[in-house]
Design a protein around this motif. Sequence first.
Motif, PDB file in Angstrom:
ATOM      1  N   ALA A 185       6.193   9.615 -14.130  1.00 46.65           N
ATOM      2  CA  ALA A 185       7.280   8.782 -14.654  1.00 46.65           C
ATOM      3  C   ALA A 185       8.312   8.499 -13.574  1.00 46.65           C
ATOM      4  N   TRP A 186       8.639   9.523 -12.800  1.00 50.86           N
ATOM      5  CA  TRP A 186       9.573   9.366 -11.680  1.00 50.86           C
ATOM      6  C   TRP A 186       9.043   8.356 -10.673  1.00 50.86           C
ATOM      7  N   PHE A 187       7.756   8.449 -10.332  1.00 54.33           N
ATOM      8  CA  PHE A 187       7.148   7.531  -9.374  1.00 54.33           C
ATOM      9  C   PHE A 187       7.145   6.099  -9.909  1.00 54.33           C
ATOM     10  N   ARG A 188       6.789   5.931 -11.175  1.00 51.98           N
ATOM     11  CA  ARG A 188       6.719   4.573 -11.732  1.00 51.98           C
ATOM     12  C   ARG A 188       8.087   3.900 -11.739  1.00 51.98           C
ATOM     13  N   ASP A 189       9.139   4.670 -11.979  1.00 48.99           N
ATOM     14  CA  ASP A 189      10.485   4.089 -11.910  1.00 48.99           C
ATOM     15  C   ASP A 189      10.749   3.531 -10.516  1.00 48.99           C
ATOM     16  N   TRP A 190      10.373   4.290  -9.490  1.00 52.83           N
ATOM     17  CA  TRP A 190      10.548   3.795  -8.121  1.00 52.83           C
ATOM     18  C   TRP A 190       9.678   2.566  -7.874  1.00 52.83           C
ATOM     19  N   LEU A 191       8.411   2.634  -8.274  1.00 52.91           N
ATOM     20  CA  LEU A 191       7.485   1.535  -8.001  1.00 52.91           C
ATOM     21  C   LEU A 191       7.951   0.244  -8.656  1.00 52.91           C
ATOM     22  N   ASP A 192       8.429   0.326  -9.877  1.00 56.00           N
ATOM     23  CA  ASP A 192       8.886  -0.884 -10.571  1.00 56.00           C
ATOM     24  C   ASP A 192      10.085  -1.513  -9.868  1.00 56.00           C
ATOM     25  N   SER A 193      10.840  -0.699  -9.126  1.00 52.25           N
ATOM     26  CA  SER A 193      12.010  -1.225  -8.422  1.00 52.25           C
ATOM     27  C   SER A 193      11.637  -1.964  -7.140  1.00 52.25           C
ATOM     28  N   VAL A 194      10.468  -1.673  -6.585  1.00 54.17           N
ATOM     29  CA  VAL A 194      10.068  -2.298  -5.318  1.00 54.17           C
ATOM     30  C   VAL A 194       8.885  -3.251  -5.467  1.00 54.17           C
ATOM     31  N   ALA A 195       8.162  -3.151  -6.559  1.00 60.07           N
ATOM     32  CA  ALA A 195       6.968  -3.982  -6.756  1.00 60.07           C
ATOM     33  C   ALA A 195       6.917  -4.467  -8.196  1.00 60.07           C
ATOM     34  N   PRO A 196       7.635  -5.532  -8.487  1.00 57.10           N
ATOM     35  CA  PRO A 196       7.589  -6.077  -9.842  1.00 57.10           C
ATOM     36  C   PRO A 196       6.201  -6.605 -10.165  1.00 57.10           C
ATOM     37  N   PRO A 197       5.892  -6.797 -11.443  1.00 52.44           N
ATOM     38  CA  PRO A 197       4.572  -7.313 -11.827  1.00 52.44           C
ATOM     39  C   PRO A 197       4.223  -8.581 -11.040  1.00 52.44           C
ATOM     40  N   GLY A 198       2.996  -8.641 -10.587  1.00 51.22           N
ATOM     41  CA  GLY A 198       2.541  -9.769  -9.785  1.00 51.22           C
ATOM     42  C   GLY A 198       2.362  -9.420  -8.326  1.00 51.22           C
ATOM     43  N   ARG A 199       3.056  -8.372  -7.854  1.00 55.43           N
ATOM     44  CA  ARG A 199       2.861  -7.939  -6.467  1.00 55.43           C
ATOM     45  C   ARG A 199       1.735  -6.924  -6.433  1.00 55.43           C
ATOM     46  N   PRO A 200       0.668  -7.185  -5.674  1.00 59.79           N
ATOM     47  CA  PRO A 200      -0.456  -6.239  -5.638  1.00 59.79           C
ATOM     48  C   PRO A 200      -0.040  -4.894  -5.058  1.00 59.79           C
ATOM     49  N   VAL A 201      -0.446  -3.819  -5.727  1.00 57.81           N
ATOM     50  CA  VAL A 201      -0.144  -2.461  -5.284  1.00 57.81           C
ATOM     51  C   VAL A 201      -1.446  -1.681  -5.162  1.00 57.81           C
ATOM     52  N   VAL A 202      -1.656  -1.083  -4.002  1.00 58.25           N
ATOM     53  CA  VAL A 202      -2.818  -0.230  -3.761  1.00 58.25           C
ATOM     54  C   VAL A 202      -2.310   1.177  -3.466  1.00 58.25           C
ATOM     55  N   LEU A 203      -2.893   2.163  -4.137  1.00 61.43           N
ATOM     56  CA  LEU A 203      -2.552   3.565  -3.901  1.00 61.43           C
ATOM     57  C   LEU A 203      -3.572   4.192  -2.958  1.00 61.43           C
ATOM     58  N   VAL A 204      -3.075   4.967  -1.989  1.00 60.78           N
ATOM     59  CA  VAL A 204      -3.947   5.727  -1.092  1.00 60.78           C
ATOM     60  C   VAL A 204      -3.438   7.166  -1.085  1.00 60.78           C
ATOM     61  N   GLY A 205      -4.220   8.073  -1.663  1.00 63.53           N
ATOM     62  CA  GLY A 205      -3.789   9.458  -1.758  1.00 63.53           C
ATOM     63  C   GLY A 205      -4.753  10.402  -1.057  1.00 63.53           C
ATOM     64  N   VAL A 228       0.860  -1.178   0.000  1.00 61.79           N
ATOM     65  CA  VAL A 228       0.000   0.000   0.000  1.00 61.79           C
ATOM     66  C   VAL A 228       0.898   1.231   0.000  1.00 61.79           C
ATOM     67  N   VAL A 229       0.765   2.056  -1.036  1.00 65.75           N
ATOM     68  CA  VAL A 229       1.575   3.260  -1.166  1.00 65.75           C
ATOM     69  C   VAL A 229       0.748   4.461  -0.719  1.00 65.75           C
ATOM     70  N   LEU A 230       1.247   5.182   0.278  1.00 68.86           N
ATOM     71  CA  LEU A 230       0.553   6.334   0.851  1.00 68.86           C
ATOM     72  C   LEU A 230       1.136   7.618   0.258  1.00 68.86           C
TER      73      LEU A 230
END
Length: 211
Positions: free
Chosen positions: A84-104, A24-26
């Motif tokens: 684009a900056w955020f997605r680069d970070w996200l891909d480094s910590v959550a490769p495809p297959g890991r569920p990611v939920v955004l909370v903004g 879960v990304v806050l």
Amino acid sequence: MPATSFAAPVTATYGTDDPSAPLVVLLHGRGSTDREILSLAPHLPDGIAYAAVRAPIAEGTGFAWFANRGIGRPVAESLAATMAWFRDWLDSVAPPGRPVVLVGFSGGAAFAGGLLLDDPGRYAGTAVLYGTLPFDAGVPVGPGRLADLPVFVAQGDQDHVIPAELLTRTWDYLNGNSGASASSHRDPGGHGISATTLSALREWIDGTVTA
């Protein structure tokens, strides 16, 4: 501004360090920090990894996700660069297959909404708390864009920070034309996360990551 011109992301974490656990990304509001929004995590479901990301643009004593052309109205080029900056970070910590939920929250809600609209298949769900989607900012907002995706939207009846027309447009789109599987929550308060909203968010996250 190209994504490469931003500093490396600063994050604060909470919960499990299991790299396969749902993430879960806050995303904090404008002028706030990662540490402030991380304070929500102890009130959210256990067994999940939480990461609060600090926005890359300095804003007062805090940080912002994009340049504005008015409250709740991102500059399209700025939003594209920070996404684009955020997605680069996200891909480094959550490769495809890991569920990611955004909370903004607030400005972070607009950023989360932009990420979701730009790449709906990347996220297991998104919570838009007391904010607007980034309409007219270069991301698609057509009918069916979020078909069947879990979305949580919360608004306060006395929110006088985000323009009323943007709150209404966001509520109507997420509960209608977007096609999202929306869970909606309203409370009588203003521009802040109430205890009832936090309880509803906890329940929504729990159902989303265990579905």
